[in-house]
Scaffold this active site. Structure first.
Site, PDB file in Angstrom:
ATOM      1  N   VAL A 276       0.864  -1.177   0.000  1.00  0.00           N
ATOM      2  CA  VAL A 276       0.000   0.000   0.000  1.00  0.00           C
ATOM      3  C   VAL A 276       0.897   1.222   0.000  1.00  0.00           C
ATOM      4  O   VAL A 276       2.047   1.157   0.433  1.00  0.00           O
ATOM      5  CB  VAL A 276      -0.977   0.042   1.215  1.00  0.00           C
ATOM      6  CG1 VAL A 276      -2.007  -1.069   1.118  1.00  0.00           C
ATOM      7  CG2 VAL A 276      -0.232  -0.023   2.528  1.00  0.00           C
ATOM      8  N   SER A 277       0.353   2.332  -0.494  1.00  0.00           N
ATOM      9  CA  SER A 277       1.172   3.542  -0.631  1.00  0.00           C
ATOM     10  C   SER A 277       1.246   4.374   0.627  1.00  0.00           C
ATOM     11  O   SER A 277       2.245   5.014   0.899  1.00  0.00           O
ATOM     12  CB  SER A 277       0.626   4.413  -1.758  1.00  0.00           C
ATOM     13  OG  SER A 277       0.711   3.706  -2.970  1.00  0.00           O
ATOM     14  N   THR A 278       0.159   4.406   1.408  1.00  0.00           N
ATOM     15  CA  THR A 278       0.132   5.291   2.566  1.00  0.00           C
ATOM     16  C   THR A 278      -0.275   4.536   3.815  1.00  0.00           C
ATOM     17  O   THR A 278      -0.850   3.449   3.752  1.00  0.00           O
ATOM     18  CB  THR A 278      -0.862   6.448   2.357  1.00  0.00           C
ATOM     19  OG1 THR A 278      -2.168   5.890   2.177  1.00  0.00           O
ATOM     20  CG2 THR A 278      -0.500   7.283   1.152  1.00  0.00           C
TER      21      THR A 278
ATOM     22  N   GLN B  54      -3.952   3.429   4.293  1.00  0.00           N
ATOM     23  CA  GLN B  54      -4.480   2.322   3.509  1.00  0.00           C
ATOM     24  C   GLN B  54      -4.258   1.028   4.274  1.00  0.00           C
ATOM     25  O   GLN B  54      -3.427   0.958   5.165  1.00  0.00           O
ATOM     26  CB  GLN B  54      -3.812   2.258   2.141  1.00  0.00           C
ATOM     27  CG  GLN B  54      -4.163   3.438   1.255  1.00  0.00           C
ATOM     28  CD  GLN B  54      -3.423   3.392  -0.069  1.00  0.00           C
ATOM     29  OE1 GLN B  54      -2.282   2.950  -0.141  1.00  0.00           O
ATOM     30  NE2 GLN B  54      -4.075   3.857  -1.116  1.00  0.00           N
TER      31      GLN B  54
END
Length: 182
Positions: A9-11, A14
């Site tokens: 996941v990017s952040t 998330q």
């Protein structure tokens, strides 16, 4: 021969749970997960670990191609590296594998779509920021440093090293903030 799941996941806001559950359901013996941007391979230690320990016959499994990366060239290079080690890459949604020749074509197209999507997201973000600025509602990003705290500690006679340790940042950042203040 191992099925190695990779989730990303990017952040921090998330959630990896859905990806992890899907990879477990696909009988991945090893699952590596991380919170990092897919824009490049920088800062993606779990992915680097997977690539470093790949053996002939292994299979990297991801839920979607954009979990592997957002840059077409980077994704294709990653697939190439896996194949150089005798391993394959499988994407679950839509189900595509590099084991067949058609899989390469489909993954190339999907990689291009993922890269275009990333560009569209950035463009929409820039447009949203411009509209917010025009409406006077844009406040900028979240402050990463407590400027008032830095100035207060400096006024109390603390040096940059002490301030940096107290605020968990680098001395260079403290020097920059103090220089901006004048």
């Amino acid at each position: 021969m191992a099925r190695i799941g990779y989730a990303r996941v990017s952040t921090l806001d998330q959630n990896l749970d859905a990806q992890l559950a899907r990879l477990k359901a696909e009988d991945c013996g090893v699952i590596r997960a991380e919170e990092a941007s897919g824009a490049s391979r920088e800062g993606r230690g779990e992915l680097a670990t997977i690539l470093a320990f790949l053996r002939p016959g292994d299979e990297i499994v991801v839920t979607r191609l954009d979990r592997l990366g957002r840059d077409t060239r980077d994704v294709l290079n990653l697939i190439h590296e896996a194949e150089q080690r005798g391993a394959s890459v499988t994407v679950l949604d839509p189900h595509v594998s590099t084991r067949g020749e058609m899989g390469h074509v489909v993954l190339t197209v999907l990689g291009m779509v993922a890269q275009m999507e990333r560009r569209f997201i950035k463009e929409r973000q820039r447009e949203g920021i411009s509209r917010a600025k025009a409406a006077g509602a844009y406040t900028g990003g979240k402050a990463r440093l407590d400027y008032a705290g830095i100035w207060r500690m400096a006024d109390e006679g603390h040096g940059p090293t002490v301030i940096a340790k107290a605020l968990c940042c680098s001395r260079m950042q403290i020097y920059r903030v103090l220089r901006e203040r004048g």
